[in-house]
Write a protein that holds these residues in place. Sequence first.
Motif, short mmCIF file in Angstrom:
data_model
loop_
_atom_site.label_atom_id
_atom_site.label_comp_id
_atom_site.label_asym_id
_atom_site.label_seq_id
_atom_site.Cartn_x
_atom_site.Cartn_y
_atom_site.Cartn_z
N ALA A 483 79.73 -10.51 72.85
CA ALA A 483 80.62 -9.58 72.17
C ALA A 483 81.16 -8.53 73.15
N PHE A 484 82.40 -8.67 73.57
CA PHE A 484 83.09 -7.65 74.36
C PHE A 484 84.59 -7.92 74.25
N ASP A 485 85.40 -6.94 74.64
CA ASP A 485 86.85 -7.07 74.59
C ASP A 485 87.30 -7.80 75.85
N SER A 486 87.59 -9.09 75.72
CA SER A 486 87.91 -9.90 76.89
C SER A 486 89.34 -9.70 77.37
N SER A 487 90.12 -8.87 76.68
CA SER A 487 91.49 -8.64 77.11
C SER A 487 91.60 -7.51 78.12
N LEU A 488 90.46 -6.82 78.41
CA LEU A 488 90.44 -5.69 79.33
C LEU A 488 89.28 -5.86 80.30
N PRO A 489 89.33 -5.22 81.47
CA PRO A 489 88.17 -5.26 82.36
C PRO A 489 86.92 -4.79 81.63
N ALA A 490 85.82 -5.52 81.85
CA ALA A 490 84.59 -5.25 81.11
C ALA A 490 83.41 -5.17 82.06
N ASP A 491 82.44 -4.36 81.70
CA ASP A 491 81.22 -4.18 82.47
C ASP A 491 80.18 -5.20 81.99
N TRP A 492 79.76 -6.09 82.91
CA TRP A 492 78.75 -7.10 82.56
C TRP A 492 77.40 -6.78 83.19
N SER A 493 77.20 -5.55 83.61
CA SER A 493 75.97 -5.23 84.33
C SER A 493 74.74 -5.23 83.44
N GLU A 494 74.94 -5.13 82.12
CA GLU A 494 73.79 -5.14 81.21
C GLU A 494 73.69 -6.44 80.42
N ARG A 495 74.80 -7.18 80.34
CA ARG A 495 74.75 -8.48 79.67
C ARG A 495 75.92 -9.32 80.17
N ASP A 496 75.63 -10.57 80.58
CA ASP A 496 76.69 -11.45 81.05
C ASP A 496 77.66 -11.73 79.92
N GLY A 497 78.94 -11.73 80.26
CA GLY A 497 79.96 -11.94 79.24
C GLY A 497 80.11 -13.38 78.79
N TRP A 498 79.80 -14.33 79.69
CA TRP A 498 79.93 -15.75 79.35
C TRP A 498 78.54 -16.36 79.22
N THR A 499 78.40 -17.16 78.17
CA THR A 499 77.07 -17.74 77.88
C THR A 499 77.07 -19.26 77.97
N GLY A 500 78.13 -19.87 78.49
CA GLY A 500 78.19 -21.33 78.60
C GLY A 500 79.51 -21.85 78.05
N TRP A 501 79.57 -23.17 77.84
CA TRP A 501 80.76 -23.81 77.29
C TRP A 501 80.62 -24.00 75.78
N LEU A 502 81.72 -23.83 75.07
CA LEU A 502 81.73 -24.07 73.63
C LEU A 502 81.48 -25.56 73.38
N PRO A 503 80.54 -25.91 72.50
CA PRO A 503 80.32 -27.33 72.19
C PRO A 503 81.58 -27.98 71.63
N ALA A 504 81.83 -29.21 72.03
CA ALA A 504 83.06 -29.91 71.62
C ALA A 504 83.18 -29.99 70.10
N GLU A 505 82.06 -30.11 69.41
CA GLU A 505 82.11 -30.25 67.95
C GLU A 505 82.56 -28.97 67.25
N ASN A 506 82.59 -27.85 67.98
CA ASN A 506 83.01 -26.58 67.38
C ASN A 506 84.47 -26.24 67.66
N TYR A 507 85.18 -27.12 68.34
CA TYR A 507 86.57 -26.83 68.69
C TYR A 507 87.45 -26.78 67.44
N PRO A 508 88.45 -25.90 67.44
CA PRO A 508 89.39 -25.89 66.31
C PRO A 508 90.27 -27.14 66.33
N ARG A 509 90.62 -27.61 65.12
CA ARG A 509 91.50 -28.78 65.00
C ARG A 509 92.41 -28.61 63.79
#
Length: 778
Positions: A483-509
Amino acid sequence: MKSIKRLLQRLLWSALAVLVAAIATVWLLLERSLPPLDGILHAGELAGRVTIERDAQGVPTITARSRTDLAYATGFVHGQDRFFQMDLTRRQAAGELSAIFGELALDLDKRMRWHRFRSRAGRVLETVSEEEKETLAAYAAGVNAGLASLRSRPFEYFMLRETPQPWQPEDSLLVAYAMFLDLNDERAMRDVQRGYAARALPRVVFDWLYPAGTRWDAPLTGTTTAAAAVPPAAVFDLRRSSGAGGGVPGDLATDAHLTGSNNWAVSGSLSRNGKAIVANDMHLGLSVPNVFYRARLVQTGDNSGGDTGDNSRDDSRDDSRDDSRDITGVTLPGTPAVVAGSNGRVAWAFTNSYGDWSDAVIVRPGAMPGTYRTADGDMPFEEHHETIAVKGATDVTVLIRETRWGPVNEDVEWPDGEIAVSWIAHRAGAVNLLHLGLETAATIDSAMDIANRLGIPPQNFVCGDDAGNIGWTIAGKIPQRSAFDSSLPADWSERDGWTGWLPAENYPRVRNPPAGRIWTANSRVVDGGALQMIGNGGYDLGARAGQIRDKLHSKDLFIARDMLAIQLDDRALFLTPWRDLLLSVLDDEAVGSDAQRQRYRELAEDWVPRATAESAGYRLVRGFRMEVRQMVFDMLMRPVVDSYGKEIELRISNQFEGPLWTLVNEQPAHLLSKDFESWHALLLEAVDRNIRYFEQNFDGGLEQRRWGERNMARIRHPLSRSISALSPWLDMLPQPLDGDSNMPRVMSPDFGPSERFAVSPGDEQDGYLHMPAGQSGH
């Protein structure tokens, strides 16, 4: 005297002989670099017989029993026709152009080495499947065989006095990375430029200036975005500021980050043959040769059973009934797959999604020099030294510092620390060869399953099958974010902003919508949770998508060739309200006795509401809008510039038309700088700035300023850009172009449709495929 005359004659004949010999030598070298098209070649790498048949336009049909042999033969024709293009592509991605161009390319190489793509490509090659390795190895062997089949090296290497270097399997991965560079915000500069504004403006003002959408939206799911109210004077007051500066003249300006790709599909219920129809025109920079290469790939397969005889077609069909395939479309030289086209059962097409695929990360300094803060404590920067070979000069070594999130962007000054870039192309798994699976997909569902796992720059994937089904999804990897505003520079020093790849089964269709129509045009496609997954990486204003949508709803029965009229639609529907505004500004009082203003008004009144090359009225209306747009943006951003005490590069949102149109209609006094006594005065000054620009830079009256003079094709070969004398021989002829932005027919001098097609899968003979600059570019 006679002896002198004879001597001069002998000298003249000798000079002529030398000239003829030189011309003959050049011609011979050029002719010998053409590919041999007839005969039989024996290649030990092939498992079986392969045939390559070219039509009158040089488009090959390649027939083989195995996919590996198809890859070899595809590499063979690419190596014959496009090796120099492929060489430049791999060198650009790897930052190795200076080795053949010298110091001229050094700055670009330094910029590219920051990505370390050569190293990343090597690591990807170690992780791909054995089948993918075999395909890449076969393709590379074919490329080198195609190059060797030429009686002399491609002509560009003579001019550069260079010898082409063999193609390697990892080079195909570099070509894939080059597409990421073309289609993504590789340095997250959108975040940084918006970030400057966000730090200096009240949040309500920033949100108003950078909306998520506008009334022009035309998504597949969801509705348009209502315009936000103008911030009140108590929050934002510009009456004491100054700053509607010059900048780029309105005539020369383009909409921010010009986009233009379109794709759509109609279901079988709307087609005369009951099959879906898929249309595509992917817009990229135009050059000689073209980005893509047409081909038909036919694999006869190891099983000869052919069709089962069951004529029923449904979504349970088995994709793997045999190894046969017959794919027609466009390939990307440097890679073995058909990028977009039809396999007889499914057709597929792409547009760039402009989702949020990179993030600017604020890097906080650690307690010790050379370290930075993370959620796991301070960590040292990882340092890489990249050595660049420079032709005719000493090698240059550059230092790249990397964090756990990505490399540090040394070119950005950020008040609270440094900026690192987290970009999908730098992550493991971003690139793969699963694109080959589309060649045998039998249904839209299987095609979308494959698309969701592709390692490509994330795209709007539109497909249709011979049973009449249509679908949309995202092709390519989507990052999962905390949870962070990805449209602006963000501080990741306390929590990484990316946690992996979205599973294919969760993609919008979107699958078989009730209206039987799907369309995308680089703009917002979905809303809600689906939009949150994709994010906003600068997607386009929805005006173009809306014009396509409305054209698709204007009739209820289609054939493939009906789609061309939509692709060539250059009606200026978006610009028409601006023409009305312009005419209201140039009223009798404003015109008075000013002959230039009078002529400006007459040409706007008489315009044909299309972006036609011969129209002066279109050019003047367009120039008015672009001038007003820049003046208003500069005025609104003056407080931001002042807060930093220096000029900084700020970003005009692709959705800026929303607040801009509100301002020029509501004309609030508190959002007008002291440079103008009224909004009418600002609008009139925009007209006068255009008039002054034309007077100072062109001969003749305003009626001679036709759109085609401004929108003149510049489709150039890479060598002519540095040696202009070569232009008549290497470049496409300049010609005035119809089309512009914010309409389906997007065209600019060096940006436009890199391919254009429409097809019903299984009915390819009645489709069409257009491509600029031809097959070889020789």
